[in-house]
Enzyme design. Structure first.
Site, short mmCIF file in Angstrom:
data_model
loop_
_atom_site.label_atom_id
_atom_site.label_comp_id
_atom_site.label_asym_id
_atom_site.label_seq_id
_atom_site.Cartn_x
_atom_site.Cartn_y
_atom_site.Cartn_z
N GLU A 34 27.63 -1.07 -9.16
CA GLU A 34 28.03 -2.47 -9.30
C GLU A 34 28.21 -3.07 -7.91
O GLU A 34 28.87 -2.48 -7.05
CB GLU A 34 29.34 -2.56 -10.10
CG GLU A 34 30.03 -3.91 -10.09
CD GLU A 34 29.15 -5.07 -10.56
OE1 GLU A 34 29.17 -6.12 -9.87
OE2 GLU A 34 28.44 -4.92 -11.58
N HIS A 47 32.47 -14.67 -27.58
CA HIS A 47 32.39 -14.33 -28.99
C HIS A 47 31.77 -12.94 -29.12
O HIS A 47 30.78 -12.63 -28.47
CB HIS A 47 31.47 -15.30 -29.73
CG HIS A 47 31.96 -16.70 -29.80
ND1 HIS A 47 32.18 -17.35 -31.00
CD2 HIS A 47 32.26 -17.61 -28.84
CE1 HIS A 47 32.58 -18.59 -30.77
NE2 HIS A 47 32.64 -18.77 -29.45
N ARG A 108 36.76 -12.61 -21.91
CA ARG A 108 35.65 -11.80 -21.40
C ARG A 108 36.15 -10.72 -20.44
O ARG A 108 35.65 -9.58 -20.45
CB ARG A 108 34.63 -12.70 -20.70
CG ARG A 108 33.33 -12.02 -20.33
CD ARG A 108 32.42 -12.94 -19.54
NE ARG A 108 31.11 -12.38 -19.34
CZ ARG A 108 30.03 -12.70 -20.04
NH1 ARG A 108 30.12 -13.61 -20.99
NH2 ARG A 108 28.87 -12.12 -19.80
N LEU A 130 22.20 -3.50 -4.59
CA LEU A 130 20.84 -2.98 -4.44
C LEU A 130 20.01 -3.92 -3.59
O LEU A 130 19.97 -5.13 -3.83
CB LEU A 130 20.20 -2.83 -5.82
CG LEU A 130 18.82 -2.18 -5.86
CD1 LEU A 130 18.91 -0.69 -5.55
CD2 LEU A 130 18.14 -2.41 -7.21
N TYR A 215 38.01 -22.08 -28.71
CA TYR A 215 38.52 -20.95 -29.50
C TYR A 215 39.61 -20.21 -28.74
O TYR A 215 39.75 -20.34 -27.52
CB TYR A 215 37.38 -19.99 -29.88
CG TYR A 215 36.50 -19.52 -28.73
CD1 TYR A 215 36.76 -18.32 -28.07
CD2 TYR A 215 35.38 -20.26 -28.33
CE1 TYR A 215 35.94 -17.87 -27.05
CE2 TYR A 215 34.56 -19.82 -27.32
CZ TYR A 215 34.84 -18.62 -26.67
OH TYR A 215 34.03 -18.18 -25.66
N ASP A 294 20.28 -10.33 -19.12
CA ASP A 294 19.89 -11.50 -18.34
C ASP A 294 18.82 -11.19 -17.30
O ASP A 294 18.16 -12.10 -16.81
CB ASP A 294 21.11 -12.10 -17.63
CG ASP A 294 21.97 -12.94 -18.56
OD1 ASP A 294 21.56 -13.13 -19.73
OD2 ASP A 294 23.04 -13.40 -18.12
N ALA A 307 25.53 -12.41 -24.02
CA ALA A 307 26.01 -11.05 -23.75
C ALA A 307 25.66 -10.12 -24.90
O ALA A 307 25.36 -8.94 -24.70
CB ALA A 307 27.52 -11.06 -23.52
N ALA A 308 25.68 -10.67 -26.12
CA ALA A 308 25.33 -9.86 -27.29
C ALA A 308 23.92 -9.29 -27.16
O ALA A 308 23.67 -8.12 -27.51
CB ALA A 308 25.45 -10.70 -28.56
#
Length: 386
Positions: A34, A47, A108, A130, A215, A294, A307-308
């Site tokens: 990362e 969500h 998140r 990277l 939400y 992505d 993200a799903a």
């Protein structure tokens, strides 16, 4: 003796963390790299539909997420000006019974922290950006900005919309600015008690050219979150986001319902983000390199499925490696692409069109999906989905 190939995952975002966790569970020697210097509770709301929660079940964190998140009974769509209901999509118990898992909304950062905690911490490396990858031999050699190099048999690019691995496969190309921005803010629900208004657990306020999705992001409903989609012709800031303001929000949502005005009045800080896209990529993998999320199909967040799709990608990729045997990695990668391209492209298009659940419709094609159980389609030819 473990004869499974060593795998490097570039990026420890939600897709990368899912890939790393599932690979490690399946017995692959997996290291996750990362570029951020350390974990931080970034982002705001997200969500998690039943399609994602079924992957979380395999990772082993479904129940923790159920305890952590808010469980809306409905997704409401309402006219931004009048408040009239345009759709009522049942979630809650209906989702558990009909789609096989809960539908939750959560912070998140809390989700990300939980997912990262499932990784083997001895094989999780921060501050690793990277800069180059050499896939010319029987190993992939990765070079990082700190001057270090690492080797792996296979490398998964989960490094986001500005993926270095995607650039290696397809050449440099800037993502497309969609002409829309998203404002994001978290509001203390305590502030909302001053208003004699109904702040629903999951509601999207619509008008012809803009919207506000709202939400709760915690199970105790103490944090209320909104994200917008507002047209803005250009993005010339040179940064991934900028600060916005209550004044900008009032102007953007002038004439909107009193509930929306109350949310803006209670906003302390709000940021503004460009919404970036890419056209469906011709190439998701080459030799020992493969992309997910992505890195190969960035999309507007208007379906709450970006993200799903990355998490589903991770699950399908691991399933395909297990299905054909990781020694046949090129066949596994093509099987993965064949079984993800059509779905990811469809979600990409619906997200772009911003029509999802605006009117009553059946969302089962999204929510009932299980990447571990859906019948696998076989590639018709190299590079072409079936």
């Amino acid at each position: 003796m473990n004869n499974k190939p060593t795998i490097a995952v570039i990026g420890a975002g939600l897709g990368g963390a899912a890939a790393g966790a599932l690979l490690q569970k399946a017995g692959y020697p997996t290291k996750v790299y990362e570029q951020a210097p350390a974990f931080a509770r970034l982002g705001a709301g997200i969500h998690l539909g039943p399609n994602v929660m079924k992957v979380m079940r395999r990772i082993g964190i479904e129940e923790k997420l159920n305890a952590m998140g808010s469980h809306p009974d409905y997704w409401f769509s309402r006219n931004g000006m009048t408040g009239e209901y345009q759709s009522r999509i049942p979630l809650g118990e209906f989702a558990r019974e009909n789609y096989g898992a809960a539908y939750i909304t959560v912070h998140r950062g809390d989700l990300h922290e939980l997912m990262v905690s499932t990784l083997d911490q001895d094989n999780l490396y921060f501050d690793k950006r990277l800069v180059d990858v050499d896939d010319s031999g029987n190993k992939v050699v990765m070079t990082f900005a700190d001057g270090s190099t690492e080797e792996a048999d296979l490398v998964i690019g989960a490094d986001g919309v500005n993926s270095r691995l995607r650039e290696k496969l397809l050449g440099p190309e800037a993502p497309i600015y969609s002409g829309w921005v998203a404002h994001r803010a978290i509001i203390s629900a305590e502030k909302l008690k001053a208003y004699d208004l109904d702040f629903e657990a999951c509601v999207k306020w619509w008008s012809e050219d803009r919207h506000m999705m709202v939400y709760f992001v915690t199970g105790d409903e103490k944090e209320y979150y909104y994200v917008t989609g507002v047209p803005e012709p250009d993005w010339n800031h040179g940064t991934s986001f900028v600060d916005s303001s209550r004044e900008e929000m009032r102007k953007a949502f002038e004439g909107y319902h009193p509930t929306v005005q109350a949310l803006i009045d209670c906003t302390e800080t709000v940021t503004k983000w460009p919404l970036l896209e890419r056209n469906p990529l011709p190439l998701w993998h080459e030799n020992r390199l493969v992309l997910l999320g992505d890195a190969c199909h960035p999309m507007k967040p208007h379906m709450a499925q970006g993200a799903a799709m990355a998490i589903e990608d991770a699950a399908m990729l691991v399933r395909c490696l297990e299905e054909v045997g990781a020694e046949h990695y090129q066949q596994a990668f093509e099987l993965y692409r064949t079984n993800r391209f059509e779905r990811a492209s469809r979600v990409q298009q619906v997200s772009h069109d911003n029509t999802w659940l605006r009117e009553d419709e059946d969302p089962a094609w999204v929510f009932a999906y299980d990447p571990f159980e859906v019948p696998l389609k076989q590639p018709t030819s190299q590079g072409s989905p079936a």
